[in-house]
Write an enzyme that holds these catalytic residues in place. Sequence first.
Site, PDB file in Angstrom:
ATOM      1  N   CYS A 162      -1.216   3.535   7.756  1.00 31.34           N
ATOM      2  CA  CYS A 162      -1.426   2.314   6.975  1.00 31.34           C
ATOM      3  C   CYS A 162      -0.761   2.339   5.596  1.00 31.34           C
ATOM      4  O   CYS A 162      -0.744   1.320   4.907  1.00 31.34           O
ATOM      5  CB  CYS A 162      -2.930   2.061   6.811  1.00 31.34           C
ATOM      6  N   HIS A 294      -6.786  -1.196  -1.368  1.00 29.65           N
ATOM      7  CA  HIS A 294      -6.559  -0.978   0.060  1.00 29.65           C
ATOM      8  C   HIS A 294      -7.554  -1.816   0.848  1.00 29.65           C
ATOM      9  O   HIS A 294      -7.190  -2.443   1.837  1.00 29.65           O
ATOM     10  CB  HIS A 294      -6.682   0.504   0.392  1.00 29.65           C
ATOM     11  N   HIS A 331      -5.359  -6.622   8.322  1.00 32.89           N
ATOM     12  CA  HIS A 331      -4.707  -5.331   8.139  1.00 32.89           C
ATOM     13  C   HIS A 331      -3.477  -5.283   9.036  1.00 32.89           C
ATOM     14  O   HIS A 331      -3.589  -5.096  10.248  1.00 32.89           O
ATOM     15  CB  HIS A 331      -5.667  -4.196   8.477  1.00 32.89           C
TER      16      HIS A 331
END
Length: 402
Positions: A162, A294, A331
């Site tokens: 990620c 995040h 995401h």
Amino acid sequence: MNRRVVITGMGGLCGLGTDAQSIWTEMREGRAAIGPIANTPLYDLEGTVGSEIGGLPEHEISRKQLASMDRFSLLAVIAAWEALRHAGLSVNEGNRTRFGATVGVCGCGWDAIEQSYRGLFLGGASRVPIFSALKAMPSAPAAQVSMVLRLMGPVFGVTSACASANHAIATAVDQIKLGRADVMLAGGSDAPLTYGVLKAWEALRILAPDTCRPFSADRRGVVLGEGAGMAVLESYEHAAARGATILAEIVGVGLSADAFDITSPSVEGPESAMRNCLADGGLNPEDVDYLNAHGTGTKANDLTETAAVKRVFGDHAYSMSISSTKSMHAHCLGAASALEMIACVMAIREGVVPPTANHREHDPDCDLDVTPNVARQRKVRVALSNSFAMGGTNAVLAFKGV
């Protein structure tokens, strides 16, 4: 190593829009692009939500080139093309060896793999399509960007789950500072909305059933999305010499590893990455006005990120604005921090902090100002972008107005 690196163009597409300006407009308005997945064959998956791109914009990629591209490569090329046009640059015989590209991805060409396996195991096929291996390789988006745009400088893929896009941007900064390139196309791309990938994430038991609610007490997990974001990075001297509009400067890079657990985040790893970023940029904690978190919407991530921010920023943690735009574009894995770069740069340019959408309940353990639901007018001198990955690989970037 003293060359300054600036951003002169951006491109992107995700569920929020099919160009960087549209994405920013939706972010600024706090509109989430999360809902039931409609365009992907889900087979026995039920009630799965995600953030899909409704339709791709018109492009000039030839049918021959398209035949060798999986979706994550196509998204990267479209975003890179937009970024190059936005920067007002053209690639020619005289400069192409000084132009390169780094593209971060979380995985690979999942659609090519899935279609190959379904054909073999369920369809009775004896062979797979000829370009399957080439479509699937993780470096394919970077290679395709270089071929379509004719870039002959440093070109490679970056994969760190990620955090991939921030790592790709960080390595592009290094190429320019080291004098290996004058211009780099850098960012990330991912297209994870396939049956196999969704089943794999379903097995982790961290997918939210409804939407992404970072830092909200009733958060229930991650929502996956597809997308790409790319930026044109130049040395300041190169940009100034051609009279380019400079959108922002990348003033700090901070990298670290948790060395802790493959799935569970730590506080120490993100803390180290943020401290390293501030030190690299010669920044004090008080210099940062906005932090794009995040913020995945899982119980563990949001708690540990909040704790790490408090350690690094002390009392100033309560003064700066924080938000997670994953609440809107979901995401997008390897593309996530590239889309969040757009949020940081535009927050600096317009003096607007995008909100954390879908926030419903205050969590006393996530008690910082997460800009719930409504954007806020604020002068943003410096913006930080946090990107923390499974496996504990962390990358933080600092952007500053010029």
